[in-house]
Write a protein that holds these residues in place. Sequence first.
Motif, mmCIF file in Angstrom:
data_model
loop_
_atom_site.group_PDB
_atom_site.id
_atom_site.type_symbol
_atom_site.label_atom_id
_atom_site.label_comp_id
_atom_site.label_asym_id
_atom_site.label_seq_id
_atom_site.Cartn_x
_atom_site.Cartn_y
_atom_site.Cartn_z
ATOM 1 N N LYS A 163 -4.601 5.999 -0.925
ATOM 2 C CA LYS A 163 -3.710 4.897 -0.616
ATOM 3 C C LYS A 163 -3.866 3.928 -1.786
ATOM 4 O O LYS A 163 -4.967 3.476 -2.056
ATOM 5 C CB LYS A 163 -4.178 4.268 0.698
ATOM 6 N N HIS A 164 -2.790 3.673 -2.508
ATOM 7 C CA HIS A 164 -2.886 2.745 -3.631
ATOM 8 C C HIS A 164 -2.601 1.339 -3.144
ATOM 9 O O HIS A 164 -1.538 1.059 -2.599
ATOM 10 C CB HIS A 164 -1.911 3.136 -4.744
ATOM 11 N N ASN A 165 -3.576 0.476 -3.365
ATOM 12 C CA ASN A 165 -3.491 -0.890 -2.866
ATOM 13 C C ASN A 165 -2.974 -1.782 -4.004
ATOM 14 O O ASN A 165 -3.734 -2.237 -4.843
ATOM 15 C CB ASN A 165 -4.902 -1.303 -2.431
ATOM 16 N N PHE A 192 -2.307 -5.712 -9.702
ATOM 17 C CA PHE A 192 -3.298 -4.675 -9.919
ATOM 18 C C PHE A 192 -3.133 -3.592 -8.875
ATOM 19 O O PHE A 192 -2.804 -3.872 -7.726
ATOM 20 C CB PHE A 192 -4.720 -5.239 -9.823
ATOM 21 N N GLU A 193 -3.384 -2.373 -9.311
ATOM 22 C CA GLU A 193 -3.312 -1.261 -8.374
ATOM 23 C C GLU A 193 -4.726 -0.719 -8.184
ATOM 24 O O GLU A 193 -5.295 -0.135 -9.098
ATOM 25 C CB GLU A 193 -2.371 -0.194 -8.946
ATOM 26 N N PHE A 194 -5.279 -0.944 -7.008
ATOM 27 C CA PHE A 194 -6.618 -0.442 -6.673
ATOM 28 C C PHE A 194 -6.414 0.920 -6.022
ATOM 29 O O PHE A 194 -5.816 1.023 -4.963
ATOM 30 C CB PHE A 194 -7.286 -1.445 -5.721
ATOM 31 N N PRO A 239 0.818 -1.223 0.000
ATOM 32 C CA PRO A 239 0.000 0.000 0.000
ATOM 33 C C PRO A 239 0.847 1.265 0.000
ATOM 34 O O PRO A 239 1.696 1.442 0.861
ATOM 35 C CB PRO A 239 -0.794 -0.112 1.311
ATOM 36 N N GLU A 240 0.634 2.125 -0.982
ATOM 37 C CA GLU A 240 1.331 3.418 -1.029
ATOM 38 C C GLU A 240 0.519 4.407 -0.212
ATOM 39 O O GLU A 240 -0.636 4.649 -0.493
ATOM 40 C CB GLU A 240 1.437 3.913 -2.469
ATOM 41 N N GLN A 241 1.149 4.973 0.793
ATOM 42 C CA GLN A 241 0.441 5.795 1.780
ATOM 43 C C GLN A 241 0.736 7.276 1.575
ATOM 44 O O GLN A 241 1.882 7.694 1.677
ATOM 45 C CB GLN A 241 0.884 5.343 3.176
ATOM 46 N N ASN A 258 -1.915 4.810 -17.319
ATOM 47 C CA ASN A 258 -3.159 5.444 -16.926
ATOM 48 C C ASN A 258 -3.216 5.616 -15.416
ATOM 49 O O ASN A 258 -3.372 4.662 -14.679
ATOM 50 C CB ASN A 258 -4.336 4.588 -17.398
ATOM 51 N N ARG A 259 -3.104 6.865 -14.971
ATOM 52 C CA ARG A 259 -3.134 7.117 -13.534
ATOM 53 C C ARG A 259 -4.537 7.489 -13.068
ATOM 54 O O ARG A 259 -4.729 7.826 -11.915
ATOM 55 C CB ARG A 259 -2.146 8.234 -13.159
ATOM 56 N N THR A 260 -5.491 7.467 -13.975
ATOM 57 C CA THR A 260 -6.839 7.894 -13.597
ATOM 58 C C THR A 260 -7.771 6.716 -13.364
ATOM 59 O O THR A 260 -8.921 6.894 -13.012
ATOM 60 C CB THR A 260 -7.482 8.778 -14.688
#
Length: 696
Positions: free
Chosen positions: A319-321, A446-448, A192-194, A434-436
Amino acid sequence: METVKEYFGCNVFDDREMKANLPAKVYQSLKKTIDEGATLDVSVANIVAEAMKEWALKKGATHYTHWFQPLTGITAEKHDSFISPSPDGGVIMEFSGKELIKGEPDASSFPTGGIRATFEARGYTTWDPTSYAFIKGKTLCIPTAFCAYGGQALDKKTPLLRSMEALNTQALRILRLFGNDTAKRVTSSVGPEQEYFLITKEMYDKRLDLRMSGRTLFGAKAPKGQEMDDHYFGIIKPRVQAYMEELNRELWKLGILAKTEHNEVAPSQHELAPIYTTTNVGTDHNQLTMEIMQKIALKHGLVCLLHEKPFAGVNGSGKHNNWSISTDEGQNLLSPGATPYENAQFLLFLCAVIKAVDDYQDLLRLSVATAGNDHRLGANEAPPAVVSMFLGDELQGVLDAIENDTPYAGAEKTKIQLGVDVLPLFSRDTTDRNRTSPFAFTGNKFEFRMLGSSNSIACANIMLNAAVAESLKIYADRLEGVGDFETALHEMIKKTIKDHKRIMFNGNGYDDAWIAEAEKRGLSNYKTTADCMPHLLDEKNVKMLTSHKVFTIEEMQSRTEIMLENYCKSVTIEANTMIQMAKTQIIPAIEKYAMDVAAGANTKKQLNSSIACGYESSLVSKLSEYSDQAYVQTAELEKAVAELSEAKDIIEESAMIRDIVLPKMEALRSSCDAAEELTAKSYWPFPTYSDLLFGV
Ligand code: ADP
Ligand code: MG
């Protein structure tokens, strides 16, 4: 000074410590529990407890606690000391296997959503040996699950572990179909990116809104926001650098793999990303990370804001999961393989995720729903509230080719025959553009991206694991015992692509045109927590989650109740804070300034009655207009809050919050913010946006 390598994990009773401090037999037995989920023997627990205690005492610990994650979204702990009286008047330090395995905190004050009446105060915690015990301060913390006396989960860890189990069971069935007889366990992983903001403690203390609700409820925009794009990846200020260094050190001591740090888009906004680990440990670590981030900030005279939207007008924090699934043999099941057969397996797992995200878009949406996150989703800074998936051109091309039986350009212009053709390796470059997108394939995971910065990542991962387990179950049911495996497989992949095309979107997720298009495609768009949360109890969701034993229906009812209660309570606190600030700080400040300006005009007129005082007169009129407006709006907001008590249930109350209270808060804010822009800075009762955002 010790090197990172020397102190990394020094406060964790990790594998190294277990190996060093446990008899070989006990170690093996515990390891089997950790790796394969085997039940743990009590005699083993006694020996582990003794070793853990001795290790903790050597580190200066005096207490132990069962550390758990109740439905408040934060962690809880109740410390017990190791002391036990000895006959000679002294004490001995004791810790038994029983105390390690089970605790009985008085659970009456934790949210239960009606599962357990408060007079039945008993709940219990049980040791989760898959997440290492650690020392925080002078306390040995034992990660535990938290249940009601009747066994119902009252926490976030229990369903997360259950969802991991469900995914493991179904994924292993699929692996066996592909001839893998050796993998023993499939585990979901997360990195997770916080994101967070840092402001000075001094300014924080002066703002009631930040102290009460974690976000600014008033505040005119600063002349400068993020428009220059000069903060993202910008040079880190020395004070922030010092904070990050100490933070890393503390996280590393706890075995948390803090890896990347950088400035984020908004001024004063930063990000920390760890190296991924299992979803269970990753969740524990993220909770600890958030706690330590806040603690270390205070030591540096700073406050770390984890709220999703601390400031209007600049980006909020998410937060990117980053999520994937892999085997105990180290195979990442979402990584395209090197052989045609591995590719077919990859495509099947990929399809399982596509199907899961489409079938359970509502669950994913509601897993990230909080009052705070409602401010971000769909506000052109974070993905919209509509769930969709991004696969990248290459992979999308492959899927299109399979769906239409057409040649795929990348594979030598041949039709794709599963089990025959080798797929191209999808590089990060083509998949990460795609960052959107709310849910993007990034090469091997996968990045949720819909999670809010303060969310526990447990909820999102519970839903992801469970929904993917369900897809895999449907596939396994179909494929087990089928005559022609390859044809059946090909047909099933094709069918998934056809049936779930609508969820795939490779364009700009921030574009309004997409929202219109998504509606045409029949995708759900739940803008607020009040809209989405009741869908947890939709029949299909109850059926899926109970059939995989992730939740019981009772647990789902209680969670719906608690999440809606949290939503209502947090907005009500915000409303009450606004009322108090408007009445006791803002309106008096506007009035004081207006009076002083008016008095100044009078003085001027006394000096020389021909001075027109046009400036003063116009300013005082405008200020009075705003203070009158604010006064009326405050009264209306008070009335709206009072009327919440008339709601017949929590669903109605949350609708009133959404439809009445929040708009009234907006209205009050806009009058006060307009007045702020006209009021001399020295009169304004608390730090402004410029002070806060550019103060560190
Ligand atoms: P960004 O998304 O900012 O470009 P990276 O792609 O380098 O950053 O990594 C983002 C996060 O994804 C990191 O926390 C990393 O550990 C995590 N990650 C990488 N591989 C996996 C995986 N297989 N499962 C889960 N998370 C992963
Ligand atoms: Mg990212």
